[in-house]
Design an enzyme around this catalytic site. Structure first.
Site, short mmCIF file in Angstrom:
data_model
loop_
_atom_site.label_atom_id
_atom_site.label_comp_id
_atom_site.label_asym_id
_atom_site.label_seq_id
_atom_site.Cartn_x
_atom_site.Cartn_y
_atom_site.Cartn_z
N LYS A 10 0.82 -1.20 0.00
CA LYS A 10 0.00 0.00 0.00
C LYS A 10 0.86 1.27 0.00
CE LYS A 10 -3.66 -2.37 2.58
NZ LYS A 10 -4.43 -2.31 3.85
N PHE A 58 -15.91 3.50 7.33
CA PHE A 58 -14.53 3.85 7.00
C PHE A 58 -14.24 3.82 5.50
CE2 PHE A 58 -14.65 -0.71 8.04
CZ PHE A 58 -14.12 -1.27 6.88
N ARG A 86 -0.59 -14.50 3.83
CA ARG A 86 -1.31 -13.96 4.99
C ARG A 86 -0.56 -14.24 6.29
NH1 ARG A 86 -6.08 -11.77 3.94
NH2 ARG A 86 -7.05 -12.28 5.94
N THR A 92 -4.56 -8.06 10.61
CA THR A 92 -4.94 -6.75 10.08
C THR A 92 -4.63 -5.63 11.06
OG1 THR A 92 -6.66 -7.77 8.77
CG2 THR A 92 -6.84 -5.42 9.09
N ARG A 104 3.33 -6.74 9.20
CA ARG A 104 2.56 -5.74 9.94
C ARG A 104 3.04 -5.62 11.39
NH1 ARG A 104 -2.91 -8.04 7.39
NH2 ARG A 104 -3.06 -6.70 5.55
N ASN A 114 -1.71 -0.33 7.11
CA ASN A 114 -1.04 -1.53 7.62
C ASN A 114 -0.15 -2.19 6.58
OD1 ASN A 114 -2.93 -2.75 5.99
ND2 ASN A 114 -4.04 -3.75 7.65
N HIS A 117 -1.83 -5.65 1.56
CA HIS A 117 -3.11 -6.36 1.39
C HIS A 117 -2.79 -7.68 0.73
CE1 HIS A 117 -7.09 -7.48 -0.04
NE2 HIS A 117 -6.50 -7.76 -1.19
#
Length: 136
Positions: A10, A58, A86, A92, A104, A114, A117
């Protein structure tokens, strides 16, 4: 079984210079990069990607964040690629759910920003890969 997953590094990860660190962890896990591209995300792509969150409070801030700067989109391949990524991504919520040693857990500071994705199922991986890499 070999499968594919979509990963986004991100805008916060790109801004903070963590792309190399994330890619290093992906490669050390044994996953293969099938596609990789630096992208500026338009509103339509952001809305399509996060459509499942459209009714959540959000959603607007999520769209603003994901379109705030360039991101890296990648398709990974490997045995159980979805679960494998993952696992290295971590939970998350980077403070409460992401273990130290995960991307993370080591680098993220808040739930929305974070760093990464990753697709959460084979169905979402197929949909997300088609959205971000239509030629694949």
């Amino acid at each position: 079984m070999t499968e594919r997953t979509l990963v986004l590094i991100k805008p916060d990860g790109v801004r903070r210079g963590l792309v190399g660190e994330v890619l290093n962890r992906i490669e050390r896990k044994g996953l293969t990069l099938a596609a990789l591209e630096l992208k500026n995300v338009d509103d339509a792509t952001a809305r399509a990607h996060y459509a499942e969150h459209a009714e959540k409070p959000f959603f607007g801030s999520l769209l603003e964040f994901i379109t705030s700067g360039p991101l890296v989109a990648a398709v990974l391949e490997g045995p159980r690629a979805i679960a494998a990524f993952r696992q290295i991504a971590g939970g998350t919520d980077p403070v409460e759910k992401a273990a130290t040693g995960s991307i993370r857990g080591d680098f993220a500071l808040e739930t929305q920003e974070n760093l990464v994705h990753g697709s959460d199922s084979p169905e979402s991986a197929a949909r997300e890969i088609a959205l971000w890499f239509p030629a694949l």
